[in-house]
Scaffold this active site. Structure first.
Site, short mmCIF file in Angstrom:
data_model
loop_
_atom_site.label_atom_id
_atom_site.label_comp_id
_atom_site.label_asym_id
_atom_site.label_seq_id
_atom_site.Cartn_x
_atom_site.Cartn_y
_atom_site.Cartn_z
N ASP A 67 0.85 -1.18 0.00
CA ASP A 67 0.00 0.00 0.00
C ASP A 67 0.90 1.24 0.00
O ASP A 67 2.10 1.16 0.28
CB ASP A 67 -0.89 -0.05 1.25
CG ASP A 67 -1.79 1.15 1.39
OD1 ASP A 67 -2.39 1.57 0.38
OD2 ASP A 67 -1.91 1.68 2.52
N GLU A 108 -0.48 4.97 0.96
CA GLU A 108 -0.85 5.97 1.96
C GLU A 108 -1.02 5.33 3.33
O GLU A 108 -1.69 4.32 3.49
CB GLU A 108 -2.15 6.65 1.54
CG GLU A 108 -2.02 7.42 0.24
CD GLU A 108 -3.37 7.92 -0.26
OE1 GLU A 108 -3.68 9.10 -0.01
OE2 GLU A 108 -4.10 7.13 -0.87
N ARG A 135 -15.51 13.08 -1.03
CA ARG A 135 -14.35 13.86 -1.48
C ARG A 135 -14.67 14.67 -2.74
O ARG A 135 -14.29 15.84 -2.85
CB ARG A 135 -13.19 12.91 -1.76
CG ARG A 135 -12.57 12.32 -0.52
CD ARG A 135 -11.59 11.20 -0.86
NE ARG A 135 -10.85 10.74 0.30
CZ ARG A 135 -10.09 9.65 0.31
NH1 ARG A 135 -9.97 8.92 -0.80
NH2 ARG A 135 -9.44 9.30 1.40
#
Length: 196
Positions: free
Chosen positions: A7, A9, A46
């Site tokens: 991954d 983040e 978002r």
């Protein structure tokens, strides 16, 4: 040689959307898959926040160049290159992540795309459903052995398909899957991966 699927983040670098939210003072961008596990719900929130605040993509690109990987992340990846092919598998977006990827060493990244029109982020396109799980399934179909690492709920899908571990995961994520081995720093995980 094995493949390390990592991954990005929260694992190798800060949460990009959180950094954007702090920079532009938009609290709605602070949530991640740790807080909102459903990717569609998170992304809809978002997209609405970006549209409400009219942030130009050209301005955003300049800010993205200021985000740095975690201390030791690049060295950690470099230390594994003799034993592992490294692929970054993320639910982020090429348009946000490429400056970080360059700083980490230009490893391949498999993630999603943002749709940009007239210098504004209009929407997003997922690479596929269950993208992390399907990356590992794809590698396994080619007879690769994978080790997967991440810090959040959305990383569990690829860890379940392979050998794997949490790295720097919050307590609630670790508690949700006590059967998954967990590490709090790169050095201990490196020793585990290299059998030192």
């Amino acid at each position: 040689m094995k493949i390390l699927c990592t991954d990005l983040e929260g694992t190798l670098a800060p949460e990009i959307w959180q950094e954007i939210g702090r920079n532009y003072n938009i609290p709605e961008l602070s949530a991640t898959t740790r807080e909102i596990p459903d990717f569609e719900d998170l992304m809809n929130m978002r997209m609405e926040a970006l549209q409400n605040n009219a942030i130009r993509y050209s301005d955003l690109k300049d800010f993205l160049k200021t985000i740095d990987p975690y201390q030791g992340a690049k060295e950690f990846l470099n230390s594994l290159k003799d034993k592992y092919q490294i692929v970054i598998v993320s639910d982020t977006f090429y348009e946000l992540a490429l400056p970080l990827i360059e700083k980490l060493g230009d490893y391949p990244i498999l993630c999603h795309h943002l749709n940009i029109k007239d210098d504004y982020i209009e929407s997003y396109s997922k690479r596929q459903n269950d993208p992390k799980r399907n990356v590992v399934k794809g590698f396994k179909s080619m007879n690769y052995e994978c080790f997967c690492m991440g810090d959040s709920y959305n990383d569990i899908q690829m860890i379940e398909e392979s050998d794997g571990a949490f790295i720097s995961a919050p307590d609630e994520v670790k508690a949700s899957r006590p059967d998954i081995i967990s590490f709090d720093n790169y050095n201990d995980l490196k020793k585990y991966l290299l059998h030192e």
